[in-house]
Design a protein around this motif. Structure first.
Motif, mmCIF file in Angstrom:
data_model
loop_
_atom_site.group_PDB
_atom_site.id
_atom_site.type_symbol
_atom_site.label_atom_id
_atom_site.label_comp_id
_atom_site.label_asym_id
_atom_site.label_seq_id
_atom_site.Cartn_x
_atom_site.Cartn_y
_atom_site.Cartn_z
ATOM 1 N N MET A 1 35.348 46.029 86.056
ATOM 2 C CA MET A 1 34.315 44.999 85.309
ATOM 3 C C MET A 1 33.764 44.059 86.528
ATOM 4 S SD MET A 1 35.528 42.434 82.342
ATOM 5 C CE MET A 1 34.757 42.686 81.091
ATOM 6 N N ARG A 2 34.776 43.769 87.307
ATOM 7 C CA ARG A 2 34.139 42.709 88.575
ATOM 8 C C ARG A 2 32.791 43.366 89.346
ATOM 9 N NH1 ARG A 2 38.371 40.356 92.246
ATOM 10 N NH2 ARG A 2 38.811 39.288 90.292
ATOM 11 N N ALA A 3 33.092 44.758 89.442
ATOM 12 C CA ALA A 3 31.871 45.505 90.281
ATOM 13 C C ALA A 3 30.786 45.463 89.323
ATOM 14 C CB ALA A 3 32.310 46.919 90.490
ATOM 15 N N SER A 4 31.015 45.830 88.149
ATOM 16 C CA SER A 4 29.976 45.865 87.132
ATOM 17 C C SER A 4 28.927 44.275 87.061
ATOM 18 C CB SER A 4 29.967 46.230 85.781
ATOM 19 O OG SER A 4 30.742 47.702 85.788
ATOM 20 N N LEU A 5 29.963 43.246 87.078
ATOM 21 C CA LEU A 5 29.282 42.093 86.820
ATOM 22 C C LEU A 5 28.382 41.762 88.104
ATOM 23 C CD1 LEU A 5 28.748 39.369 85.766
ATOM 24 C CD2 LEU A 5 31.174 38.779 86.562
ATOM 25 N N LYS A 6 29.135 41.944 89.387
ATOM 26 C CA LYS A 6 28.599 41.874 90.788
ATOM 27 C C LYS A 6 27.379 42.785 90.717
ATOM 28 C CE LYS A 6 29.006 42.122 95.799
ATOM 29 N NZ LYS A 6 29.963 42.452 96.766
ATOM 30 N N VAL A 17 14.389 37.040 91.057
ATOM 31 C CA VAL A 17 15.167 36.066 90.150
ATOM 32 C C VAL A 17 15.886 35.329 90.930
ATOM 33 C CG1 VAL A 17 16.038 35.623 88.013
ATOM 34 C CG2 VAL A 17 14.332 37.342 88.241
ATOM 35 N N PRO A 18 16.349 33.947 90.824
ATOM 36 C CA PRO A 18 17.376 33.222 91.467
ATOM 37 C C PRO A 18 18.545 33.686 91.007
ATOM 38 C CG PRO A 18 15.507 31.641 91.067
ATOM 39 C CD PRO A 18 15.166 33.064 90.326
ATOM 40 N N LEU A 19 19.694 33.591 91.918
ATOM 41 C CA LEU A 19 21.023 34.023 91.246
ATOM 42 C C LEU A 19 21.543 33.137 90.388
ATOM 43 C CD1 LEU A 19 22.592 35.571 94.680
ATOM 44 C CD2 LEU A 19 21.517 36.859 92.548
ATOM 45 N N PRO A 20 21.969 33.508 89.422
ATOM 46 C CA PRO A 20 22.778 32.478 88.452
ATOM 47 C C PRO A 20 24.187 32.046 89.002
ATOM 48 C CG PRO A 20 23.216 34.551 87.451
ATOM 49 C CD PRO A 20 22.275 34.762 88.631
ATOM 50 N N GLU A 21 24.348 30.817 88.687
ATOM 51 C CA GLU A 21 25.977 30.404 88.919
ATOM 52 C C GLU A 21 26.842 30.875 88.057
ATOM 53 O OE1 GLU A 21 28.387 26.403 90.296
ATOM 54 O OE2 GLU A 21 26.491 26.338 89.949
ATOM 55 N N VAL A 22 27.902 31.493 88.294
ATOM 56 C CA VAL A 22 28.791 32.217 87.509
ATOM 57 C C VAL A 22 29.976 31.633 87.726
ATOM 58 C CG1 VAL A 22 29.927 34.476 86.857
ATOM 59 C CG2 VAL A 22 27.645 34.534 87.472
ATOM 60 N N GLU A 75 29.008 21.660 79.420
ATOM 61 C CA GLU A 75 28.923 21.110 80.817
ATOM 62 C C GLU A 75 30.410 20.548 81.182
ATOM 63 O OE1 GLU A 75 25.897 17.919 81.063
ATOM 64 O OE2 GLU A 75 24.376 19.618 80.881
ATOM 65 N N ARG A 76 31.172 20.059 80.230
ATOM 66 C CA ARG A 76 32.674 19.847 80.870
ATOM 67 C C ARG A 76 33.477 21.026 80.886
ATOM 68 N NH1 ARG A 76 31.895 15.732 76.368
ATOM 69 N NH2 ARG A 76 33.110 17.164 75.021
ATOM 70 N N LEU A 77 33.215 22.064 80.214
ATOM 71 C CA LEU A 77 33.867 23.220 80.184
ATOM 72 C C LEU A 77 33.427 23.848 81.507
ATOM 73 C CD1 LEU A 77 33.622 24.667 76.470
ATOM 74 C CD2 LEU A 77 35.604 23.750 77.903
ATOM 75 N N PHE A 78 32.228 23.754 81.897
ATOM 76 C CA PHE A 78 31.658 24.456 83.024
ATOM 77 C C PHE A 78 32.449 23.743 84.060
ATOM 78 C CE2 PHE A 78 28.523 24.948 86.469
ATOM 79 C CZ PHE A 78 28.363 26.571 86.478
ATOM 80 N N GLU A 79 32.568 22.427 84.053
ATOM 81 C CA GLU A 79 33.133 21.899 85.296
ATOM 82 C C GLU A 79 34.741 22.126 85.623
ATOM 83 O OE1 GLU A 79 31.680 19.934 87.619
ATOM 84 O OE2 GLU A 79 29.993 20.508 86.785
ATOM 85 N N GLN A 80 35.419 22.544 84.279
ATOM 86 C CA GLN A 80 36.818 22.823 84.441
ATOM 87 C C GLN A 80 36.823 24.556 84.827
ATOM 88 O OE1 GLN A 80 38.402 22.524 80.431
ATOM 89 N NE2 GLN A 80 37.925 20.465 80.407
ATOM 90 N N ALA A 81 35.776 25.287 84.728
ATOM 91 C CA ALA A 81 35.864 26.593 85.168
ATOM 92 C C ALA A 81 36.008 26.867 86.974
ATOM 93 C CB ALA A 81 34.491 27.234 84.604
ATOM 94 N N GLN A 82 36.308 28.075 87.273
ATOM 95 C CA GLN A 82 36.491 28.217 88.501
ATOM 96 C C GLN A 82 35.241 29.300 88.835
ATOM 97 O OE1 GLN A 82 39.058 27.493 90.368
ATOM 98 N NE2 GLN A 82 39.508 26.356 88.649
ATOM 99 N N PRO A 83 34.726 29.111 89.980
ATOM 100 C CA PRO A 83 33.738 30.150 90.651
ATOM 101 C C PRO A 83 34.297 31.171 90.604
ATOM 102 C CG PRO A 83 33.766 27.935 92.132
ATOM 103 C CD PRO A 83 35.057 27.972 91.039
ATOM 104 N N ALA A 84 33.254 32.274 90.098
ATOM 105 C CA ALA A 84 33.556 33.730 90.096
ATOM 106 C C ALA A 84 33.831 34.237 91.455
ATOM 107 C CB ALA A 84 32.478 34.272 89.414
ATOM 108 N N PRO A 85 34.933 34.866 91.633
ATOM 109 C CA PRO A 85 34.962 35.492 93.050
ATOM 110 C C PRO A 85 34.247 36.648 93.362
ATOM 111 C CG PRO A 85 36.877 36.164 91.339
ATOM 112 C CD PRO A 85 36.031 35.291 90.609
ATOM 113 N N ILE A 86 32.873 36.470 93.273
ATOM 114 C CA ILE A 86 32.088 37.695 93.386
ATOM 115 C C ILE A 86 31.396 37.285 94.624
ATOM 116 C CG2 ILE A 86 30.284 39.061 92.718
ATOM 117 C CD1 ILE A 86 31.618 38.646 89.885
#
Length: 91
Positions: A1-6, A17-22, A75-86
């Motif tokens: 799944m991670r490879a497909s997302l990447k 297109v600019p890369l989104p922040e995941v 936005e509050r939930l986004f701040e709690q989330a971890q950057p994607a390890p990709i």
């Protein structure tokens, strides 16, 4: 799944297109958010289906007329989330 997302994320760069922040928001049995919101340049869209089912089943996507309270919560939930390890996925 991670490879497909990447692969999907990096395909944006190939098209200029600019890369989104995941970010990943982990939850136990009941995560604090379900994948039904899409935020694009301050607009919030709500999907009747999970985002991974768009195009596979009949659904509806609605643009929220006043997204301010939803944006604040997201936005509050986004701040709690971890950057994607990709590698290369966050620009």
């Amino acid at each position: 799944m991670r490879a497909s997302l990447k692969e999907a994320i990096l395909s944006f760069a190939e098209r200029g297109v600019p890369l989104p922040e995941v970010r990943i928001l982990r939850g136990a049995k009941s995560p604090p958010l379900h994948d039904r919101f899409l935020v694009i340049e301050g607009d919030v869209w709500l999907s009747g289906n999970s985002l991974n089912n768009i195009g596979e089943r009949a659904s509806v996507i609605l643009k929220l007329p006043d997204p301010s309270s939803v944006l604040e919560r997201l936005e509050r939930l986004f701040e709690q989330a971890q950057p994607a390890p990709i590698e290369g996925a966050n620009a």
